[in-house]
Design a protein around this motif. Structure first.
Motif, short mmCIF file in Angstrom:
data_model
loop_
_atom_site.label_atom_id
_atom_site.label_comp_id
_atom_site.label_asym_id
_atom_site.label_seq_id
_atom_site.Cartn_x
_atom_site.Cartn_y
_atom_site.Cartn_z
N LEU A 4 0.84 -1.19 0.00
CA LEU A 4 0.00 0.00 0.00
C LEU A 4 0.88 1.25 0.00
CD1 LEU A 4 -2.57 -1.11 2.73
CD2 LEU A 4 -2.78 -1.33 0.27
N GLU A 6 0.53 5.35 0.31
CA GLU A 6 -0.35 6.49 0.61
C GLU A 6 0.30 7.78 0.14
OE1 GLU A 6 -1.45 4.33 4.79
OE2 GLU A 6 0.49 5.12 4.17
N CYS A 22 -4.59 6.19 -1.62
CA CYS A 22 -3.87 4.97 -1.28
C CYS A 22 -3.99 4.02 -2.46
CB CYS A 22 -4.44 4.34 -0.03
SG CYS A 22 -3.76 2.72 0.38
N TRP A 36 -9.54 3.89 5.99
CA TRP A 36 -8.56 4.82 6.56
C TRP A 36 -8.71 4.81 8.08
CZ3 TRP A 36 -4.84 7.10 3.72
CH2 TRP A 36 -5.02 7.16 2.34
N GLN A 77 -7.54 1.58 -5.77
CA GLN A 77 -7.20 2.80 -5.05
C GLN A 77 -8.38 3.24 -4.18
OE1 GLN A 77 -5.57 5.90 -7.49
NE2 GLN A 77 -3.95 4.59 -8.30
N TYR A 94 -3.57 6.15 8.16
CA TYR A 94 -3.13 4.87 7.62
C TYR A 94 -4.21 4.28 6.72
CZ TYR A 94 0.39 4.95 11.33
OH TYR A 94 1.44 5.29 12.15
N CYS A 95 -3.78 3.80 5.61
CA CYS A 95 -4.65 3.03 4.71
C CYS A 95 -4.66 1.58 5.20
CB CYS A 95 -4.09 3.13 3.30
SG CYS A 95 -5.00 2.19 2.05
N GLY A 107 -0.84 0.46 5.35
CA GLY A 107 0.12 1.32 4.69
C GLY A 107 1.10 1.88 5.71
N THR A 110 0.55 8.47 6.48
CA THR A 110 0.85 9.79 5.96
C THR A 110 0.41 10.82 6.99
OG1 THR A 110 0.59 11.30 4.07
CG2 THR A 110 -1.34 10.00 4.67
#
Length: 116
Positions: A4, A6, A22, A36, A77, A94-95, A107, A110
């Motif tokens: 993943l 992001e 993502c 998320w 995505q 976070y994804c 992920g 970010t």
């Protein structure tokens, strides 16, 4: 194996907007739910929103009416449109995805910082 990636985090002023993206790379698995989560300093990670493959969405109460989750199944995505951002939205986002193998994947996160 699922990877993943992001993007879209950054510094934003209160009341502003951001769009997180993502992208999921898989080799032989299909993605089911995409979502998320976020984690603020000193707090537990919490669900922000998720979306099923059939586009059924779920939102945390604290983002209802401000954030919108969407996905592109063809591209694997997921997106999070964040509007009317508040200082308390500051966190690492976070994804998270689940797959047809009943596995979950995170992920790298970010950072979203809300400050004037």
């Amino acid at each position: 194996q699922v990877t993943l990636v992001e993007s879209g985090g950054g510094l934003v002023q209160p009341g502003g907007s951001l769009r997180l993206s993502c992208a999921a790379s898989t080799y032989s698995l299909s993605i089911l739910t995409m979502g998320w989560y976020r984690q603020a300093p000193g707090k537990q990670r919490e669900l922000v929103a998720d979306i099923t493959r059939g586009n059924i969405t779920k939102y945390a109460e604290f983002v209802k009416g401000r954030f919108t989750i969407s996905r592109d199944n063809a591209k694997n995505q997921v997106y999070l449109q964040m509007n009317t951002i508040k200082p308390e939205d500051t966190a690492v986002y976070y994804c998270y995805v689940t797959t047809t193998a009943l596995t979950g994947h995170w992920g790298q996160g970010t950072q979203v910082t809300v400050s004037s």
